[in-house]
Design a protein around this motif. Structure first.
Motif, PDB file in Angstrom:
ATOM      1  N   LEU A 294     -24.106  -4.843 -18.174  1.00  0.00           N
ATOM      2  CA  LEU A 294     -24.492  -5.366 -16.862  1.00  0.00           C
ATOM      3  C   LEU A 294     -23.258  -5.539 -15.989  1.00  0.00           C
ATOM      4  CD1 LEU A 294     -26.553  -6.529 -14.873  1.00  0.00           C
ATOM      5  CD2 LEU A 294     -26.354  -8.731 -16.085  1.00  0.00           C
ATOM      6  N   PHE A 295     -22.197  -6.078 -16.553  1.00  0.00           N
ATOM      7  CA  PHE A 295     -20.942  -6.266 -15.822  1.00  0.00           C
ATOM      8  C   PHE A 295     -20.407  -4.935 -15.287  1.00  0.00           C
ATOM      9  CE2 PHE A 295     -16.194  -6.498 -16.155  1.00  0.00           C
ATOM     10  CZ  PHE A 295     -15.981  -7.339 -15.072  1.00  0.00           C
ATOM     11  N   GLN A 296     -20.394  -3.917 -16.130  1.00  0.00           N
ATOM     12  CA  GLN A 296     -19.905  -2.598 -15.699  1.00  0.00           C
ATOM     13  C   GLN A 296     -20.765  -2.029 -14.572  1.00  0.00           C
ATOM     14  OE1 GLN A 296     -17.017  -1.332 -16.490  1.00  0.00           O
ATOM     15  NE2 GLN A 296     -16.644  -3.014 -17.897  1.00  0.00           N
ATOM     16  N   ALA A 297     -22.068  -2.208 -14.644  1.00  0.00           N
ATOM     17  CA  ALA A 297     -22.970  -1.709 -13.597  1.00  0.00           C
ATOM     18  C   ALA A 297     -22.757  -2.459 -12.285  1.00  0.00           C
ATOM     19  CB  ALA A 297     -24.418  -1.832 -14.058  1.00  0.00           C
ATOM     20  N   VAL A 298     -22.514  -3.764 -12.356  1.00  0.00           N
ATOM     21  CA  VAL A 298     -22.262  -4.559 -11.152  1.00  0.00           C
ATOM     22  C   VAL A 298     -20.916  -4.176 -10.554  1.00  0.00           C
ATOM     23  CG1 VAL A 298     -21.806  -6.905 -10.300  1.00  0.00           C
ATOM     24  CG2 VAL A 298     -23.742  -6.486 -11.835  1.00  0.00           C
ATOM     25  N   LYS A 299     -19.907  -3.976 -11.406  1.00  0.00           N
ATOM     26  CA  LYS A 299     -18.561  -3.621 -10.928  1.00  0.00           C
ATOM     27  C   LYS A 299     -18.547  -2.297 -10.154  1.00  0.00           C
ATOM     28  CE  LYS A 299     -14.950  -5.463 -12.107  1.00  0.00           C
ATOM     29  NZ  LYS A 299     -14.106  -6.380 -11.355  1.00  0.00           N
ATOM     30  N   LEU A 300     -19.484  -1.413 -10.458  1.00  0.00           N
ATOM     31  CA  LEU A 300     -19.564  -0.149  -9.715  1.00  0.00           C
ATOM     32  C   LEU A 300     -19.911  -0.389  -8.244  1.00  0.00           C
ATOM     33  CD1 LEU A 300     -21.463   2.147 -12.246  1.00  0.00           C
ATOM     34  CD2 LEU A 300     -19.044   2.270 -11.596  1.00  0.00           C
ATOM     35  N   GLN A 301     -20.570  -1.507  -7.970  1.00  0.00           N
ATOM     36  CA  GLN A 301     -20.971  -1.812  -6.595  1.00  0.00           C
ATOM     37  C   GLN A 301     -20.061  -2.833  -5.919  1.00  0.00           C
ATOM     38  OE1 GLN A 301     -25.144  -2.355  -5.868  1.00  0.00           O
ATOM     39  NE2 GLN A 301     -25.679  -1.185  -7.688  1.00  0.00           N
ATOM     40  N   ASN A 302     -19.415  -3.686  -6.723  1.00  0.00           N
ATOM     41  CA  ASN A 302     -18.527  -4.695  -6.151  1.00  0.00           C
ATOM     42  C   ASN A 302     -17.506  -5.100  -7.207  1.00  0.00           C
ATOM     43  OD1 ASN A 302     -17.247  -6.963  -5.150  1.00  0.00           O
ATOM     44  ND2 ASN A 302     -19.101  -7.869  -4.294  1.00  0.00           N
TER      45      ASN A 302
ATOM     46  N   ASP B  82     -15.260  -7.246  -7.015  1.00  0.00           N
ATOM     47  CA  ASP B  82     -14.866  -8.649  -6.941  1.00  0.00           C
ATOM     48  C   ASP B  82     -15.723  -9.578  -7.810  1.00  0.00           C
ATOM     49  OD1 ASP B  82     -12.812  -8.084  -5.164  1.00  0.00           O
ATOM     50  OD2 ASP B  82     -14.101  -8.341  -3.407  1.00  0.00           O
ATOM     51  N   VAL B  83     -16.743  -9.037  -8.454  1.00  0.00           N
ATOM     52  CA  VAL B  83     -17.605  -9.879  -9.291  1.00  0.00           C
ATOM     53  C   VAL B  83     -16.945 -10.046 -10.656  1.00  0.00           C
ATOM     54  CG1 VAL B  83     -19.887 -10.122 -10.343  1.00  0.00           C
ATOM     55  CG2 VAL B  83     -19.664  -9.091  -8.068  1.00  0.00           C
ATOM     56  N   GLY B  84     -16.789 -11.284 -11.079  1.00  0.00           N
ATOM     57  CA  GLY B  84     -16.129 -11.562 -12.352  1.00  0.00           C
ATOM     58  C   GLY B  84     -17.113 -11.646 -13.510  1.00  0.00           C
ATOM     59  N   MET B  85     -16.577 -11.469 -14.700  1.00  0.00           N
ATOM     60  CA  MET B  85     -17.391 -11.538 -15.908  1.00  0.00           C
ATOM     61  C   MET B  85     -18.045 -12.909 -16.056  1.00  0.00           C
ATOM     62  SD  MET B  85     -18.583  -9.952 -18.490  1.00  0.00           S
ATOM     63  CE  MET B  85     -17.794  -8.793 -19.581  1.00  0.00           C
ATOM     64  N   SER B  86     -17.358 -13.969 -15.640  1.00  0.00           N
ATOM     65  CA  SER B  86     -17.923 -15.316 -15.777  1.00  0.00           C
ATOM     66  C   SER B  86     -19.189 -15.466 -14.927  1.00  0.00           C
ATOM     67  CB  SER B  86     -16.898 -16.388 -15.401  1.00  0.00           C
ATOM     68  OG  SER B  86     -16.486 -16.225 -14.063  1.00  0.00           O
ATOM     69  N   THR B  87     -19.228 -14.821 -13.770  1.00  0.00           N
ATOM     70  CA  THR B  87     -20.428 -14.846 -12.930  1.00  0.00           C
ATOM     71  C   THR B  87     -21.590 -14.165 -13.645  1.00  0.00           C
ATOM     72  OG1 THR B  87     -19.128 -14.849 -10.893  1.00  0.00           O
ATOM     73  CG2 THR B  87     -21.418 -14.082 -10.718  1.00  0.00           C
ATOM     74  N   ILE B  88     -21.308 -13.061 -14.297  1.00  0.00           N
ATOM     75  CA  ILE B  88     -22.346 -12.320 -15.021  1.00  0.00           C
ATOM     76  C   ILE B  88     -22.858 -13.174 -16.180  1.00  0.00           C
ATOM     77  CG2 ILE B  88     -22.905 -10.216 -16.296  1.00  0.00           C
ATOM     78  CD1 ILE B  88     -22.177  -9.712 -13.342  1.00  0.00           C
ATOM     79  N   TYR B  89     -21.945 -13.740 -16.973  1.00  0.00           N
ATOM     80  CA  TYR B  89     -22.342 -14.574 -18.111  1.00  0.00           C
ATOM     81  C   TYR B  89     -23.192 -15.758 -17.646  1.00  0.00           C
ATOM     82  CZ  TYR B  89     -19.828 -12.514 -22.047  1.00  0.00           C
ATOM     83  OH  TYR B  89     -19.424 -11.689 -23.060  1.00  0.00           O
ATOM     84  N   ARG B  90     -22.751 -16.435 -16.614  1.00  0.00           N
ATOM     85  CA  ARG B  90     -23.475 -17.614 -16.133  1.00  0.00           C
ATOM     86  C   ARG B  90     -24.859 -17.222 -15.608  1.00  0.00           C
ATOM     87  NH1 ARG B  90     -25.237 -22.147 -17.054  1.00  0.00           N
ATOM     88  NH2 ARG B  90     -25.516 -23.547 -15.327  1.00  0.00           N
ATOM     89  N   THR B  91     -24.947 -16.133 -14.875  1.00  0.00           N
ATOM     90  CA  THR B  91     -26.237 -15.688 -14.340  1.00  0.00           C
ATOM     91  C   THR B  91     -27.190 -15.312 -15.475  1.00  0.00           C
ATOM     92  OG1 THR B  91     -25.176 -14.923 -12.295  1.00  0.00           O
ATOM     93  CG2 THR B  91     -27.376 -14.033 -12.793  1.00  0.00           C
ATOM     94  N   VAL B  92     -26.683 -14.607 -16.465  1.00  0.00           N
ATOM     95  CA  VAL B  92     -27.504 -14.239 -17.625  1.00  0.00           C
ATOM     96  C   VAL B  92     -27.976 -15.501 -18.341  1.00  0.00           C
ATOM     97  CG1 VAL B  92     -27.395 -13.197 -19.934  1.00  0.00           C
ATOM     98  CG2 VAL B  92     -26.583 -11.920 -17.950  1.00  0.00           C
ATOM     99  N   GLN B  93     -27.086 -16.472 -18.524  1.00  0.00           N
ATOM    100  CA  GLN B  93     -27.447 -17.720 -19.193  1.00  0.00           C
ATOM    101  C   GLN B  93     -28.561 -18.449 -18.434  1.00  0.00           C
ATOM    102  OE1 GLN B  93     -24.271 -20.595 -19.362  1.00  0.00           O
ATOM    103  NE2 GLN B  93     -25.395 -21.956 -20.707  1.00  0.00           N
ATOM    104  N   ILE B  94     -28.430 -18.536 -17.128  1.00  0.00           N
ATOM    105  CA  ILE B  94     -29.436 -19.227 -16.308  1.00  0.00           C
ATOM    106  C   ILE B  94     -30.772 -18.491 -16.370  1.00  0.00           C
ATOM    107  CG2 ILE B  94     -30.082 -19.769 -13.920  1.00  0.00           C
ATOM    108  CD1 ILE B  94     -27.042 -20.311 -13.443  1.00  0.00           C
ATOM    109  N   LEU B  95     -30.739 -17.163 -16.247  1.00  0.00           N
ATOM    110  CA  LEU B  95     -31.988 -16.389 -16.271  1.00  0.00           C
ATOM    111  C   LEU B  95     -32.669 -16.467 -17.629  1.00  0.00           C
ATOM    112  CD1 LEU B  95     -30.999 -13.265 -14.146  1.00  0.00           C
ATOM    113  CD2 LEU B  95     -32.241 -15.323 -13.432  1.00  0.00           C
ATOM    114  N   GLU B  96     -31.871 -16.580 -18.685  1.00  0.00           N
ATOM    115  CA  GLU B  96     -32.450 -16.760 -20.019  1.00  0.00           C
ATOM    116  C   GLU B  96     -33.093 -18.148 -20.130  1.00  0.00           C
ATOM    117  OE1 GLU B  96     -31.336 -16.594 -24.761  1.00  0.00           O
ATOM    118  OE2 GLU B  96     -29.700 -16.616 -23.298  1.00  0.00           O
TER     119      GLU B  96
END
Length: 152
Positions: free
Chosen positions: A42-50, A52-66
């Motif tokens: 997911l992080f790699q796919a997001v990085k293709l578009q921006n 500036d998005v950090g891995m911690s943002t991805i982890y936190r978003t995944v945690q919240i959505l779970e």
């Protein structure tokens, strides 16, 4: 399955910030072709578009959505946590066939254990909330390589 707007509305209602980075993460998550994604994928796919998005943002978003029930964590015994979008009102998730050679995961729809659950509930006075079934074997491609021909 929830759509992007439903997820964003639920996050707002819960009091979570909807930053541009989080919104992009949700948009990308909703468009992933694979059903069982890792946080890194997911992080790699997001990085293709921006970038500036950090891995911690991805982890936190995944945690919240779970936590909210929009995605569920899966363990296919390969050392990686995988996630998939889920139906929030389903009693049970689908089942998985896992290839021991290549790691391919094949989804099986349908609840094959319904009769067994009913029997357990009646005989053991036990209320079942959910179950998970993983079946291990070889996909047809790997089996063909191992045996020298394909099977159906």
């Amino acid at each position: 399955m929830a759509n992007e707007k439903q997820i964003v509305d639920a996050l707002r209602k819960r009091g979570n910030k909807i930053t541009p980075q989080r919104l992009l993460t949700i948009k990308v998550l909703m468009t992933l072709d694979q059903h069982h994604f890792s946080v890194e994928e997911l992080f790699q796919a997001v990085k293709l578009q921006n970038t500036d998005v950090g891995m911690s943002t991805i982890y936190r978003t995944v945690q919240i959505l779970e936590e909210m029930g929009f995605i569920t964590k899966r363990n296919f015994d390969d050392g990686f946590a995988r996630y998939e979008l889920c139906e929030r009102d389903e009693k049970h998730w689908h089942h998985h066939l896992i290839c021991l050679k290549c790691g391919k995961v094949i989804e099986m729809q349908g609840d094959f254990l319904e009769a067994l659950e009913k029997e357990i509930e009646e005989k053991k006075d036990f209320i079942i909330i959910n179950h998970e079934l993983k079946v291990y074997g070889y996909c047809s491609d790997c089996y063909a390589i191992m045996k020298g021909d394909k099977f159906d």
